[in-house]
Design a protein around this motif. Structure first.
Motif, PDB file in Angstrom:
ATOM      1  N   PHE A 109       0.879  -1.173   0.000  1.00 34.38           N
ATOM      2  CA  PHE A 109       0.000   0.000   0.000  1.00 34.38           C
ATOM      3  C   PHE A 109       0.911   1.215   0.000  1.00 34.38           C
ATOM      4  O   PHE A 109       1.741   1.357   0.895  1.00 34.38           O
ATOM      5  N   VAL A 110       0.778   2.074  -1.023  1.00 36.88           N
ATOM      6  CA  VAL A 110       1.661   3.234  -1.152  1.00 36.88           C
ATOM      7  C   VAL A 110       0.832   4.477  -1.435  1.00 36.88           C
ATOM      8  O   VAL A 110      -0.086   4.446  -2.259  1.00 36.88           O
ATOM      9  N   ASP A 111       1.146   5.559  -0.727  1.00 34.14           N
ATOM     10  CA  ASP A 111       0.580   6.881  -1.019  1.00 34.14           C
ATOM     11  C   ASP A 111       1.760   7.761  -1.429  1.00 34.14           C
ATOM     12  O   ASP A 111       2.439   8.349  -0.590  1.00 34.14           O
ATOM     13  N   PRO A 112       2.042   7.843  -2.754  1.00 37.34           N
ATOM     14  CA  PRO A 112       3.219   8.590  -3.214  1.00 37.34           C
ATOM     15  C   PRO A 112       3.171  10.079  -2.903  1.00 37.34           C
ATOM     16  O   PRO A 112       4.214  10.719  -2.861  1.00 37.34           O
ATOM     17  N   ALA A 113       1.988  10.622  -2.659  1.00 37.57           N
ATOM     18  CA  ALA A 113       1.881  12.057  -2.388  1.00 37.57           C
ATOM     19  C   ALA A 113       2.637  12.452  -1.126  1.00 37.57           C
ATOM     20  O   ALA A 113       3.081  13.591  -1.006  1.00 37.57           O
ATOM     21  N   VAL A 114       2.769  11.515  -0.205  1.00 41.78           N
ATOM     22  CA  VAL A 114       3.448  11.819   1.058  1.00 41.78           C
ATOM     23  C   VAL A 114       4.571  10.821   1.364  1.00 41.78           C
ATOM     24  O   VAL A 114       5.002  10.693   2.503  1.00 41.78           O
ATOM     25  N   ASP A 115       5.031  10.106   0.340  1.00 43.95           N
ATOM     26  CA  ASP A 115       6.094   9.111   0.509  1.00 43.95           C
ATOM     27  C   ASP A 115       5.808   8.139   1.647  1.00 43.95           C
ATOM     28  O   ASP A 115       6.665   7.852   2.470  1.00 43.95           O
ATOM     29  N   PHE A 116       4.587   7.621   1.676  1.00 41.80           N
ATOM     30  CA  PHE A 116       4.213   6.640   2.702  1.00 41.80           C
ATOM     31  C   PHE A 116       3.936   5.311   2.037  1.00 41.80           C
ATOM     32  O   PHE A 116       3.287   5.255   0.994  1.00 41.80           O
ATOM     33  N   GLY A 117       4.438   4.246   2.621  1.00 42.76           N
ATOM     34  CA  GLY A 117       4.154   2.928   2.077  1.00 42.76           C
ATOM     35  C   GLY A 117       4.276   1.844   3.113  1.00 42.76           C
ATOM     36  O   GLY A 117       5.024   1.959   4.080  1.00 42.76           O
ATOM     37  N   LEU A 118       3.500   0.802   2.906  1.00 40.34           N
ATOM     38  CA  LEU A 118       3.563  -0.404   3.734  1.00 40.34           C
ATOM     39  C   LEU A 118       3.740  -1.586   2.789  1.00 40.34           C
ATOM     40  O   LEU A 118       3.087  -1.646   1.746  1.00 40.34           O
ATOM     41  N   GLN A 119       4.600  -2.503   3.167  1.00 39.71           N
ATOM     42  CA  GLN A 119       4.756  -3.743   2.412  1.00 39.71           C
ATOM     43  C   GLN A 119       4.489  -4.888   3.358  1.00 39.71           C
ATOM     44  O   GLN A 119       4.915  -4.862   4.513  1.00 39.71           O
ATOM     45  N   PHE A 120       3.789  -5.908   2.847  1.00 39.78           N
ATOM     46  CA  PHE A 120       3.388  -7.034   3.678  1.00 39.78           C
ATOM     47  C   PHE A 120       3.902  -8.335   3.091  1.00 39.78           C
ATOM     48  O   PHE A 120       4.058  -8.452   1.878  1.00 39.78           O
ATOM     49  N   GLN A 121       4.114  -9.303   3.959  1.00 38.25           N
ATOM     50  CA  GLN A 121       4.351 -10.666   3.500  1.00 38.25           C
ATOM     51  C   GLN A 121       2.986 -11.242   3.159  1.00 38.25           C
ATOM     52  O   GLN A 121       2.004 -10.985   3.850  1.00 38.25           O
ATOM     53  N   ALA A 122       2.901 -12.020   2.105  1.00 36.36           N
ATOM     54  CA  ALA A 122       1.636 -12.642   1.737  1.00 36.36           C
ATOM     55  C   ALA A 122       1.199 -13.562   2.860  1.00 36.36           C
ATOM     56  O   ALA A 122       1.997 -14.327   3.395  1.00 36.36           O
ATOM     57  N   THR A 123      -0.071 -13.469   3.236  1.00 36.63           N
ATOM     58  CA  THR A 123      -0.575 -14.352   4.282  1.00 36.63           C
ATOM     59  C   THR A 123      -1.080 -15.656   3.691  1.00 36.63           C
ATOM     60  O   THR A 123      -1.440 -16.568   4.406  1.00 36.63           O
ATOM     61  N   VAL A 124      -1.088 -15.742   2.368  1.00 37.48           N
ATOM     62  CA  VAL A 124      -1.480 -16.978   1.706  1.00 37.48           C
ATOM     63  C   VAL A 124      -0.226 -17.838   1.609  1.00 37.48           C
ATOM     64  O   VAL A 124       0.785 -17.428   1.043  1.00 37.48           O
ATOM     65  N   ALA A 125      -0.275 -19.019   2.171  1.00 37.86           N
ATOM     66  CA  ALA A 125       0.901 -19.876   2.243  1.00 37.86           C
ATOM     67  C   ALA A 125       1.484 -20.154   0.864  1.00 37.86           C
ATOM     68  O   ALA A 125       0.769 -20.424  -0.093  1.00 37.86           O
ATOM     69  N   ASP A 126       2.803 -20.070   0.787  1.00 38.92           N
ATOM     70  CA  ASP A 126       3.571 -20.429  -0.403  1.00 38.92           C
ATOM     71  C   ASP A 126       3.246 -19.615  -1.645  1.00 38.92           C
ATOM     72  O   ASP A 126       3.448 -20.074  -2.757  1.00 38.92           O
ATOM     73  N   LEU A 127       2.729 -18.399  -1.498  1.00 33.93           N
ATOM     74  CA  LEU A 127       2.534 -17.527  -2.652  1.00 33.93           C
ATOM     75  C   LEU A 127       3.627 -16.464  -2.625  1.00 33.93           C
ATOM     76  O   LEU A 127       3.475 -15.419  -2.024  1.00 33.93           O
ATOM     77  N   ALA A 128       4.736 -16.762  -3.249  1.00 37.38           N
ATOM     78  CA  ALA A 128       5.833 -15.793  -3.296  1.00 37.38           C
ATOM     79  C   ALA A 128       5.563 -14.779  -4.400  1.00 37.38           C
ATOM     80  O   ALA A 128       4.980 -15.118  -5.424  1.00 37.38           O
ATOM     81  N   PRO A 129       5.976 -13.527  -4.202  1.00 39.83           N
ATOM     82  CA  PRO A 129       5.724 -12.528  -5.231  1.00 39.83           C
ATOM     83  C   PRO A 129       6.483 -12.847  -6.517  1.00 39.83           C
ATOM     84  O   PRO A 129       7.598 -13.348  -6.479  1.00 39.83           O
ATOM     85  N   GLU A 130       5.839 -12.552  -7.633  1.00 33.78           N
ATOM     86  CA  GLU A 130       6.466 -12.700  -8.938  1.00 33.78           C
ATOM     87  C   GLU A 130       6.458 -11.338  -9.604  1.00 33.78           C
ATOM     88  O   GLU A 130       5.676 -10.474  -9.241  1.00 33.78           O
TER      89      GLU A 130
END
Length: 164
Positions: A109-130
């Motif tokens: 989740f990123v709000d570029p207007a204020v340089d704010f962002g959150l990054q999360f680990q997927a809570t769905v097992a074994d779904l690595a980002p591609e």
């Protein structure tokens, strides 16, 4: 050197859930205000398209089988926020679509207007980002930069390095 013992308290899950609640609260405030974003605020929301509870049109699932990013800026409607998910109307190539996204499926989740962002680990097992394409929904602000840590943003990354 001693190994840190495994915690019997799921701190990583508790923190992830609390940070996802930030997304829900922000989106809830926008929905309560008549879906009007204040100032220059706008959001990039990345989510796992195959996560349980995600409901998006089939052509989007086919194009983004793993992960996709949407933009909430000027062209969105019917934003509703529940306890565990949100739904929103967006336009893709001039075609309207309704998306239902559980907070647990969100990976950024990123709000570029204020340089704010959150990054999360997927809570769905074994779904690595591609690798995936960036925000695909129609937006008047094409090519807006996505905020990353390297440029001094306030991105919070949570990675507890869970042992298996």
């Amino acid at each position: 050197m001693t190994d840190t013992p495994d915690s019997l308290i799921p701190y990583d899950e508790i923190v992830q859930e609390a940070l996802r609640a930030v997304v829900g609260r922000v989106l809830g405030q926008i929905a309560d205000s008549g879906a009007t974003l204040p100032g220059n605020h706008h959001f990039y929301i990345t989510f796992k398209t195959a996560a349980p509870g995600v409901n998006i049109p089939q052509h989007l699932k086919e194009r983004f089988p793993d992960e996709m990013t949407i933009v909430l800026q000027n062209k969105f409607w019917d934003l509703t926020v529940g306890e565990d998910q949100f739904s929103v109307g967006l336009s893709f190539n001039q075609m309207p679509a309704k998306l239902e996204i559980p907070f647990a499926a969100i990976t950024a989740f990123v709000d570029p207007a204020v340089d704010f962002g959150l990054q999360f680990q997927a809570t769905v097992a074994d779904l690595a980002p591609e690798p995936h394409d960036e925000a695909e929904n129609d937006s008047p602000d094409e090519g807006a930069p996505v905020v990353t840590n390297e440029d001094g943003s306030n991105v919070v990354t949570i990675d507890f390095g869970r042992k298996k």
